[in-house]
Design an enzyme around this catalytic site. Structure first.
Site, PDB file in Angstrom:
ATOM      1  NE  ARG A  47      -2.793   0.656   3.518  1.00 44.47           N
ATOM      2  CZ  ARG A  47      -2.187   1.304   4.442  1.00 44.47           C
ATOM      3  NH1 ARG A  47      -1.731   2.472   4.343  1.00 44.47           N
ATOM      4  NH2 ARG A  47      -1.814   0.753   5.791  1.00 44.47           N
ATOM      5  CE1 TYR A  99     -20.534   6.156 -14.834  1.00 43.91           C
ATOM      6  CE2 TYR A  99     -19.071   6.766 -13.049  1.00 43.91           C
ATOM      7  CZ  TYR A  99     -19.874   5.980 -13.561  1.00 43.91           C
ATOM      8  OH  TYR A  99     -19.976   4.686 -13.135  1.00 43.91           O
ATOM      9  CG  ASP A 170     -13.207  11.054 -17.062  1.00 43.14           C
ATOM     10  OD1 ASP A 170     -12.621  10.282 -17.934  1.00 43.14           O
ATOM     11  OD2 ASP A 170     -14.268  10.712 -16.254  1.00 43.14           O
ATOM     12  CE  LYS A 195     -16.674   2.300 -17.755  1.00 43.38           C
ATOM     13  NZ  LYS A 195     -16.097   2.869 -16.832  1.00 43.38           N
TER      14      LYS A 195
HETATM   15  N1  PLP Z   1     -15.451   8.391 -16.019  1.00 48.74           N
HETATM   16  C1  PLP Z   1     -16.293   7.966 -16.865  1.00 48.74           C
HETATM   17  C2  PLP Z   1     -16.223   8.838 -18.251  1.00 48.74           C
HETATM   18  C3  PLP Z   1     -16.894   6.799 -16.851  1.00 48.74           C
HETATM   19  O1  PLP Z   1     -17.718   6.400 -17.842  1.00 48.74           O
HETATM   20  C4  PLP Z   1     -16.642   5.827 -15.708  1.00 48.74           C
HETATM   21  C5  PLP Z   1     -17.448   4.666 -15.341  1.00 48.74           C
HETATM   22  O2  PLP Z   1     -18.191   4.240 -16.025  1.00 48.74           O
HETATM   23  C6  PLP Z   1     -15.870   6.588 -14.638  1.00 48.74           C
HETATM   24  C7  PLP Z   1     -15.308   7.791 -14.796  1.00 48.74           C
HETATM   25  C8  PLP Z   1     -15.621   5.698 -13.208  1.00 48.74           C
HETATM   26  O3  PLP Z   1     -14.807   4.823 -13.464  1.00 48.74           O
HETATM   27  P1  PLP Z   1     -14.914   3.264 -12.674  1.00 48.74           P
HETATM   28  O4  PLP Z   1     -16.357   2.938 -13.002  1.00 48.74           O
HETATM   29  O5  PLP Z   1     -13.863   2.538 -13.086  1.00 48.74           O
HETATM   30  O6  PLP Z   1     -14.818   3.627 -11.172  1.00 48.74           O
END
Ligand code: PLP
Length: 354
Positions: A47, A99, A170, A195
């Site tokens: 960690r 998101y 993002d 993803k």
């Molecule tokens: N950002 C985007 C654009 C996403 O589509 C997602 C999840 O669908 C996230 C962040 C969050 O990621 P995680 O599901 O790996 O926590």
């Protein structure tokens, strides 16, 4: 050791994160499943000090984005670590389409008085630049999820801001093969590696990539203190998935472009939202929620599922998710995978047929 600057991203994706080149060494980073290490070196507890498997993922992604990557247990673990850097009373500027869990994270902090949130329309570049001037955090998703709106990243990343302010992109939907925000002046790039980077719907993983080593250090410190550490298997699988990211994305993007064009001609489709790159296509079905739900129930090759970016195509009606009332009721978000595009089109045609 070959440096990132010497090779193309496709080559880096194949060669990075393989560990030392010595006789008999495995070509793949080992799955080092250890919390505890023999004392006497820099690594004592995972960690605090990471594992070689996480580091392989970080080396690969950091090289692709042009910065220093810090891996987290999930995309939201990565996002939460960034928000955690903010001082109390901070100003957060957030896109109007992003998101839902990132919106939720921002709203939850605002409710507890940790920061205030201003929402800005993705395409309103002038507003972004104006709002960035006194912001502590500018958080922008482009292309946005699920409306696939595209921001003027170059202008927003170059916006004047205070020395401590963070501009975070993002880039989950774009991947570093499509855009590299750090080169445009962003401070951090965030990924849900769950993803496209992983690419096989078999892991949860996140990362933040920083242009400044000090900021990467702060994020690593947050990871140590808050404990959102990646799983070893997840990091291993993500490295394996990223070896084929360029090929997967090339195939999926070509199919997405083709399907977007065909969908735009279909009489049951009202609007197609495709930014012209990437492999996600959102489209609105005529008649709203009920016909769109029927399409999700009728597909036979495309899977009715919420996650995206895998080799398999997936589709979901996003307004069906609680709290997503701002979305058109008939909007379907299609993540195009690596199947043959003609098979995907036939599947969509039969599902869209009255
Ligand atoms: N950002 C985007 C654009 C996403 O589509 C997602 C999840 O669908 C996230 C962040 C969050 O990621 P995680 O599901 O790996 O926590």
């Amino acid at each position: 050791m070959v440096q990132r600057s010497e090779v193309n991203p496709e080559t880096w994706a194949v060669m990075a994160g393989r560990g030392a080149e010595s006789a008999g060494a495995p070509l793949n980073v080992p799955l080092v499943s250890a919390s505890n290490f023999q004392l006497g070196s820099e690594r004592s507890y995972s960690r605090d000090d990471a594992t070689p498997t996480w580091e392989a993922f970080e080396e690969l992604l950091g090289g692709l984005e042009g910065g220093e990557a810090v891996a987290f247990a999930s995309g939201m673990g990565a996002a939460a670590a960034v928000f955690d850097l903010l001082p109390v009373g901070a100003k957060v500027v957030l896109g109007d389409d992003c998101y839902q869990a990132v919106s939720g994270l921002a709203a939850a902090g605002a409710e507890r008085g940790r920061w205030r949130v201003e929402r800005v329309r993705i395409e309103d570049t002038a507003r972004w630049i104006e709002s960035a001037a006194d912001a502590d955090l500018v958080w922008l998703e482009s292309p946005s999820n699920p409306l696939l709106r595209v921001a003027d990243l170059a202008a927003i990343c170059a916006a004047p801001r205070s020395a401590d302010a963070l501009v975070v992109i993002d880039s989950t939907f774009a991947t570093p093969l499509v855009q590299r925000p750090l080169e445009l002046g962003a401070d951090l790039v965030m990924h849900s590696a769950t993803k496209y980077l992983g690419g096989h719907s078999d892991l949860l993983l996140g990362a933040v990539v920083s242009s400044a080593p000090e900021r990467a250090h702060q994020l690593r410190e947050r990871r140590t203190l808050a404990g959102a550490t990646p799983g070893v298997l997840e990091a291993f699988l993500a490295v394996r998935g990223m070896r084929t990211l360029p090929l997967r994305l090339q195939r999926a993007t070509a199919s997405a472009t083709d399907l977007a064009e065909r969908l735009a001609q279909h009489s049951a489709v009202e609007v197609v939202r495709y930014p012209g790159f990437g492999a996600v296509v959102s489209f609105d079905v005529q008649g709203g929620a009920a016909p769109a739900d029927a399409v999700c129930d009728s597909v036979r090759i495309i899977r009715h599922a919420t996650c995206l970016g895998g080799v398999e195509s997936t589709m979901e009606r996003r307004a069906g998710i609680p709290g997503q009332t701002h979305l058109p009721p008939g909007l379907l978000r299609l993540s195009v995978g690596c199947e043959h595009p003609d098979d995907l089109w036939r599947d969509l045609q039969q599902a869209l047929a009255p």
